[in-house]
Enzyme design. Structure first.
Site, PDB file in Angstrom:
ATOM      1  N   GLY A   1      45.959  78.650  -9.717  1.00 56.60           N
ATOM      2  CA  GLY A   1      46.344  77.772 -10.739  1.00 56.60           C
ATOM      3  C   GLY A   1      46.805  78.779 -11.969  1.00 56.60           C
ATOM      4  O   GLY A   1      48.102  78.262 -12.231  1.00 56.60           O
ATOM      5  N   THR A   2      46.563  79.486 -12.322  1.00 54.22           N
ATOM      6  CA  THR A   2      46.815  80.487 -13.457  1.00 54.22           C
ATOM      7  C   THR A   2      48.151  81.053 -13.175  1.00 54.22           C
ATOM      8  O   THR A   2      48.972  80.970 -14.074  1.00 54.22           O
ATOM      9  CB  THR A   2      45.659  81.573 -13.770  1.00 54.22           C
TER      10      THR A   2
ATOM     11  N   ASN B   1      40.866  68.845 -16.914  1.00 58.67           N
ATOM     12  CA  ASN B   1      39.769  69.368 -16.568  1.00 58.67           C
ATOM     13  C   ASN B   1      38.490  69.266 -17.157  1.00 58.67           C
ATOM     14  O   ASN B   1      37.489  69.278 -16.600  1.00 58.67           O
ATOM     15  CB  ASN B   1      40.058  70.755 -16.474  1.00 58.67           C
TER      16      ASN B   1
ATOM     17  N   THR C   1      51.810  90.907  -0.218  1.00 59.10           N
ATOM     18  CA  THR C   1      51.551  90.554   1.246  1.00 59.10           C
ATOM     19  C   THR C   1      51.004  89.181   1.235  1.00 59.10           C
ATOM     20  O   THR C   1      49.973  88.802   0.290  1.00 59.10           O
ATOM     21  CB  THR C   1      50.632  91.405   1.818  1.00 59.10           C
TER      22      THR C   1
ATOM     23  N   CYS D   1      35.997  78.118 -18.167  1.00 60.82           N
ATOM     24  CA  CYS D   1      36.605  79.302 -18.807  1.00 60.82           C
ATOM     25  C   CYS D   1      36.112  79.431 -20.189  1.00 60.82           C
ATOM     26  O   CYS D   1      35.894  80.438 -20.551  1.00 60.82           O
ATOM     27  CB  CYS D   1      38.188  79.056 -18.813  1.00 60.82           C
TER      28      CYS D   1
HETATM   29  C1  LIG Z   1      41.190  75.505 -12.529  1.00 60.02           C
HETATM   30  C2  LIG Z   1      42.394  75.229 -13.267  1.00 60.02           C
HETATM   31  C3  LIG Z   1      43.479  76.266 -13.356  1.00 60.02           C
HETATM   32  C4  LIG Z   1      43.450  77.576 -12.933  1.00 60.02           C
HETATM   33  O1  LIG Z   1      43.124  77.783 -11.607  1.00 60.02           O
HETATM   34  P1  LIG Z   1      42.906  79.043 -11.212  1.00 60.02           P
HETATM   35  O2  LIG Z   1      42.883  78.927  -9.569  1.00 60.02           O
HETATM   36  O3  LIG Z   1      41.490  79.258 -11.367  1.00 60.02           O
HETATM   37  O4  LIG Z   1      43.661  80.236 -11.682  1.00 60.02           O
HETATM   38  C5  LIG Z   1      44.719  75.705 -14.029  1.00 60.02           C
HETATM   39  N1  LIG Z   1      44.598  74.511 -14.596  1.00 60.02           N
HETATM   40  C6  LIG Z   1      43.940  73.484 -14.269  1.00 60.02           C
HETATM   41  C7  LIG Z   1      43.921  72.231 -14.858  1.00 60.02           C
HETATM   42  C8  LIG Z   1      42.541  73.892 -13.758  1.00 60.02           C
HETATM   43  O5  LIG Z   1      41.766  73.028 -13.562  1.00 60.02           O
END
Ligand SMILES: *Cc1c(COP(=O)(O)O)cnc(C)c1O
Length: 395
Positions: free
Chosen positions: A74-75, A154, A248, A338
């Site tokens: 996600g990041t 979140n 990759t 986090c």
């Molecule tokens: C967990 C989360 C992320 C980050 O995702 P990662 O896969 O841990 O990098 C970004 N945005 C939201 C809303 C999340 O809940």
């Protein structure tokens, strides 16, 4: 330490991998481990699996397979959406709009652009964490390049009116004669397990999804980018992912992400109802047994993810409560995963107007597939015991 029970109520931080997901991934560790870019048959099996995953995800999103860019999570997807659009479209600094309650993986790349001279509008939210579609559109300027609004939060589970923002944005573009700008990105990491991801209905140009919140593997994510959205890479190297994301392919990860998304979207309606009932039961019982508690964020069923309860226990140190609960095997968190480590007060709770005492006393419980009524009953018993230990018996 031997524990009689363990109850996991931190699904917003991450989820266990579904067994079916793991089984789908397994062959790509041991048998079909070839590099998808290689030419021999073995490698082509891996390449085929990545393309099948693209197609399966495209079906869920109602998009095209080549709209999908696989990333490390996600990041990275959020960073690619924000920095990638900014650097591909602008010869000079432009304007970007986002919201105060976004994940740090959105706020930080936006802060980086600000350092580089971009203009930034960070929209406030109301006391339940909602941003109004009208306010998003009102903030648009002629030099606005990108709008990024998360689908669901979140920490407090607030579901933003993405489709409504999308509709108003279409109208704005038509009226102003800006055929594609500003682009619209949504971070759907928390929403992917519970809400409709149809990008046509949502009218989004970019969408972030990750594996670790939907019973898929960690360290794999996806950025949907509609055709016509140019992205400058943020990771340079090989020509994978149409030259947009070098490296990759994480073949087992991508296979797992697709399987996880398919499974969760297929069962989400019945599962949402089941989880919602449990969350309502949890909240009602907590209110009965522990007077004075308050819910952070929207009321249940009113624009809130069905699995999220973020509760203020007045006068209680939330962190101490989380630690005591963990001694009973109950896993939950203060704020987001986090910030739990950084121990900064939650920017989300601050943005919805909570005072420092309330923020300090807040604990998040997020339910999931493994949650049962017995789990909830055990959690409530543990809560009562833990609250006594934390120093204040509120009974
Ligand atoms: C967990 C989360 C992320 C980050 O995702 P990662 O896969 O841990 O990098 C970004 N945005 C939201 C809303 C999340 O809940």
């Amino acid at each position: 330490m031997k524990r009689s029970r363990s109850v996991y109520l931190d699904h917003a931080a991450t989820t266990p991998v579904d067994k079916q997901v793991f089984e789908a991934m397994r062959p790509y560790f041991f048998e079909h481990y070839g590099n998808p870019s290689a030419l021999y048959g073995e490698a082509q099996i891996a390449n085929g699996a990545v393309n099948d995953a693209r197609r399966a995800i495209a079906e869920v999103l109602q998009a095209l397979p080549d709209n999908m860019i696989f990333t490390s999570g996600g990041t990275e997807s959020n960073n690619l959406a924000i920095l990638g659009v900014a650097r591909a479209c602008a010869e000079q600094e432009k304007h970007i709009i986002t919201v105060a309650t976004e994940h740090h993986a959105v706020l930080e790349p936006v802060a980086q652009l600000k350092k580089e001279g971009w203009k930034v509008t960070i929209l406030p939210v109301d006391k339940n964490g909602f941003v109004k579609a009208e306010d998003v559109v009102k903030a648009i300027r002629m030099d606005t390049l990108l709008i990024s609004v998360m689908y669901a939060n979140n920490e407090v589970g607030t579901i933003q009116p993405i489709a409504e923002i999308g509709r108003q944005l279409l109208r704005y573009r038509k009226e102003k004669g800006r055929s594609v700008y500003p682009f619209f990105h949504t971070d759907a990491c928390q929403a992917a397990g519970y809400l409709d991801l149809n990008v046509e209905k949502l009218h989004v140009d970019l969408m972030t999804v990750n594996g670790s919140k939907i019973y898929g593997p960690k360290g794999v994510g996806l950025l949907y980018a509609r055709r016509g959205v140019n992205l400058q890479p943020i990771v340079f190297g090989g020509s994978q992912e149409r030259h947009i994301r070098a490296g990759t392919e994480n073949v087992p990860g991508v296979v797992g992400l697709a399987k996880a998304l398919e499974l969760i979207q297929r069962t989400r309606e019945s599962e949402n109802q089941r989880i919602m009932k449990l969350a309502e039961y949890f909240w009602k019982t907590v209110q009965k047994k522990i007077p004075g508690v308050k819910l952070n964020g929207p009321e249940m069923g009113k624009g809130r993810l069905p699995n999220n309860l973020n509760i203020v226990f007045p006068g209680i140190d939330g962190e101490a409560l989380v630690i005591y609960l963990s001694s009973y095997g109950v896993m939950c968190s203060t704020g987001s995963a986090c910030t739990a480590v950084a121990r900064e007060p939650s920017h989300v709770l601050a943005a919805i107007g909570k005072n420092p005492d309330e923020i300090h006393s807040s604990v998040r419980f997020t339910l999931g597939k493994s949650t049962s009524k017995q789990n909830i009953d055990y959690t409530i018993q543990s809560l009562q015991k833990a609250l006594k230990l934390v120093g204040k018996d509120l009974n």
